[in-house]
Design a protein around this motif. Structure first.
Motif, short mmCIF file in Angstrom:
data_model
loop_
_atom_site.label_atom_id
_atom_site.label_comp_id
_atom_site.label_asym_id
_atom_site.label_seq_id
_atom_site.Cartn_x
_atom_site.Cartn_y
_atom_site.Cartn_z
N GLN A 152 0.85 -1.20 -0.37
CA GLN A 152 0.01 0.11 0.13
C GLN A 152 1.04 1.54 -0.13
N VAL A 153 1.67 1.07 0.83
CA VAL A 153 3.17 2.12 0.62
C VAL A 153 3.29 2.48 -0.64
N CYS A 154 3.93 0.92 -1.22
CA CYS A 154 4.15 1.39 -2.71
C CYS A 154 3.64 2.53 -3.90
N GLU A 200 1.07 9.12 -6.86
CA GLU A 200 1.32 10.75 -5.90
C GLU A 200 2.03 11.09 -7.54
N THR A 201 2.78 10.15 -8.04
CA THR A 201 3.87 9.88 -8.84
C THR A 201 3.68 10.16 -10.41
N ASP A 202 2.44 8.65 -10.36
CA ASP A 202 2.57 9.00 -11.97
C ASP A 202 1.29 9.47 -12.91
N PRO A 203 1.57 10.04 -13.90
CA PRO A 203 0.45 11.15 -14.14
C PRO A 203 -1.02 10.79 -14.14
N ARG A 223 -0.86 9.88 -0.07
CA ARG A 223 0.14 9.34 0.52
C ARG A 223 0.54 9.33 1.91
N ARG A 224 0.45 10.61 2.72
CA ARG A 224 1.00 10.93 3.54
C ARG A 224 -0.01 9.94 4.18
N ILE A 225 -1.50 10.38 4.47
CA ILE A 225 -1.76 9.19 4.84
C ILE A 225 -1.56 7.48 5.55
#
Length: 267
Positions: A218-220, A226-229, A247-249
């Motif tokens: 889940q972290v991945c 967040e990073t994939d457009p 991502r932060r939560i």
């Protein structure tokens, strides 16, 4: 049926070869009185006669159609036995077994197709369920990228058992979660709070519709969102900044379970 007219005094090994029955089975049938050799040699070895071979052949036939040994003995030795009735009952059982095997075959066909295609839905069904932004080429692209992973196999096995209604339920659950995430961010829910952690757990549960999701995985996913457009556009289309907030939560929840988000891997 083998020609038994010239058979007299066959050994267990010879009968085994003629009928395709194991020596062990012949010994067992002898022990239970189902098929005993009628002759003996001077040394005490048992031999099968032509009549014995005829009986053995009938046993083999009845066994192949599924009759149990007790039922076979009754058919062969009980003069009052209703042989046609026993065979009709066995035919019914065989027909039921054939139907079950046909259902199993159809299930295997769906499983194979799901492993190869991912989704067993028409293009029209996909558009109706997933919305106009859905690209029907995405499942094929995912298979080319992830087809050799355990997660694709798990996804395919779930997909094989789903029709349009089941996929609609999965889509609705994901949409409800997306709205809940957006509402929580608007309400100022802080990463690491009970409310945020509850949403993280809900995400894992809903995502399990595709494949089991560990906390590290889940972290991945949070990083990817967040990073994939493409993923970022989806979440930021719900609320500006939602991809980064999600991502932060996830990272905060992972830390409470002893996972370092910086070193988490897909496992």
């Amino acid at each position: 049926m083998p020609d038994a007219s010239d058979v007299e005094g066959l050994t267990v090994g010879q009968v085994s070869a003629r009928l395709g029955v194991t020596v062990r089975a012949l010994h067992h049938w002898d022990e239970i009185g189902l098929a005993r050799p009628s002759l003996r040699t001077a040394a005490g070895y048992r031999l099968y006669t032509a009549g014995d071979l005829e009986r053995l052949h009938r046993i083999v036939v009845y066994r192949e159609i599924g009759l149990g040994l007790d039922r076979i003995q009754a058919v062969l030795d009980d003069s009052t036995a209703d042989v046609p009735g026993a065979l009709r009952a066995q035919r019914t059982q065989v027909a039921e077994r054939i139907e079950r095997l046909q259902q199993l075959s159809a299930g295997l066909d769906r499983m194979i197709e799901a492993h190869e295609r991912g989704l067993l839905l028409t293009v029209e069904q996909q558009a109706a369920i997933f919305g106009p932004q859905w690209n029907p080429d995405w499942p094929a692209q995912a298979r080319r990228r992830y087809g050799d992973t355990a997660q694709w196999q798990q996804y395919a096995e779930r997909s094989a058992s789903r029709g349009p209604e089941e996929w609609q339920a999965v889509t609705d659950a994901m949409a409800d979660l997306d709205r809940a995430l957006g509402d929580a961010m608007d309400a100022g829910v802080m990463p690491g709070s009970p409310e945020a952690n509850q949403l993280v757990e809900r995400h894992r549960e809903v995502f399990a519709s595709y494949f089991p999701l560990t906390r590290q995985m889940q972290v991945c996913l949070g990083r990817t969102f967040e990073t994939d457009p493409g993923f970022a556009a989806h979440y930021d289309g719900i609320r500006t900044g939602l991809a980064a907030w999600f991502r932060r939560i996830v990272d905060a929840s992972a830390r409470t379970h002893g996972i370092d988000p910086e070193t988490a891997t897909w496992q």
